[in-house]
Design a protein around this motif. Structure first.
Motif, PDB file in Angstrom:
ATOM      1  N   LYS A  63       0.819  -1.222   0.000  1.00  0.00           N
ATOM      2  CA  LYS A  63       0.000   0.000   0.000  1.00  0.00           C
ATOM      3  C   LYS A  63       0.851   1.270   0.000  1.00  0.00           C
ATOM      4  O   LYS A  63       0.362   2.344  -0.337  1.00  0.00           O
ATOM      5  CB  LYS A  63      -0.956   0.005   1.188  1.00  0.00           C
ATOM      6  N   ASP A  66       3.467   3.221  -5.195  1.00  0.00           N
ATOM      7  CA  ASP A  66       2.619   3.719  -6.281  1.00  0.00           C
ATOM      8  C   ASP A  66       3.412   3.607  -7.581  1.00  0.00           C
ATOM      9  O   ASP A  66       4.426   4.279  -7.751  1.00  0.00           O
ATOM     10  CB  ASP A  66       2.228   5.176  -6.012  1.00  0.00           C
ATOM     11  N   ARG A  68       3.238   3.688 -11.794  1.00  0.00           N
ATOM     12  CA  ARG A  68       2.416   4.163 -12.911  1.00  0.00           C
ATOM     13  C   ARG A  68       3.223   4.211 -14.201  1.00  0.00           C
ATOM     14  O   ARG A  68       4.431   4.432 -14.171  1.00  0.00           O
ATOM     15  CB  ARG A  68       1.881   5.569 -12.639  1.00  0.00           C
ATOM     16  N   LYS A  77       6.775   5.615  -6.891  1.00  0.00           N
ATOM     17  CA  LYS A  77       6.799   6.467  -5.707  1.00  0.00           C
ATOM     18  C   LYS A  77       6.500   5.597  -4.503  1.00  0.00           C
ATOM     19  O   LYS A  77       5.828   4.574  -4.621  1.00  0.00           O
ATOM     20  CB  LYS A  77       5.711   7.549  -5.785  1.00  0.00           C
TER      21      LYS A  77
END
Length: 163
Positions: A63, A66, A68, A77
């Protein structure tokens, strides 16, 4: 009189510790410097079918990451949080890096950005980016001189014999 063993690096280590503490004190505030507290090490390699990135991010949870892909740019990130169980003043030394990180990688046009796989094991985030089928190498058989002619004649004779 006590005899003390001379260590030529004693002052250098003391200076390094002081400089580290100054930087740590400077980064404790809410300044722009705290937006990238550490930069995880990364290995990037490729083979015929994919490009692979391995980032060292131990102590993080899924969690907190990140990942992308946008306009052929892969961004990773994350944030490694300081454990609040222990009071900071009880520590003798804090060398592990905490806070946020950001890494960006420009992807080659040969990578299929729709097919990215991520896995996390033993503190290593592994990103696998498959190459587009048209970018993968193709094996081409080469016939050399008279050998190619002999093989063609054999094939013709086999076809004639099969009739």
């Amino acid at each position: 009189m006590a005899i003390t063993r001379w260590d030529p690096f004693r002052e250098v280590v003391a200076l390094q510790n002081r400089v580290n503490s100054l930087f740590r004190e400077m980064n404790e505030g809410d300044s722009p410097l705290t937006t990238a507290s550490f930069v995880p090490a990364v290995d990037v390699y490729e083979d015929a079918k994919k490009v692979v990135l391995k980032l060292e991010v131990p102590g993080m949870e899924e969690k907190d990451l990140d990942i992308r892909v946008e306009n052929h740019t892969l961004t990773v990130k994350g944030e490694r949080k300081f454990e609040k169980d222990e009071k900071e003043e009880n520590f003798h030394r804090i060398e592990r890096r905490y806070g946020t990180f950001y890494r960006a990688f420009t992807l080659p046009s040969t990578v299929d950005t729709e097919n990215v796989q991520a896995s996390y094991n033993a503190g290593v985030l592994k990103l696998e980016l498959n190459k587009k089928p048209e970018a993968q190498p193709k094996q081409i058989k080469v016939n050399v001189g008279s050998q190619g002619k002999l093989e063609s004649k054999k094939e013709e004779q086999e076809l004639v014999g099969a009739r």
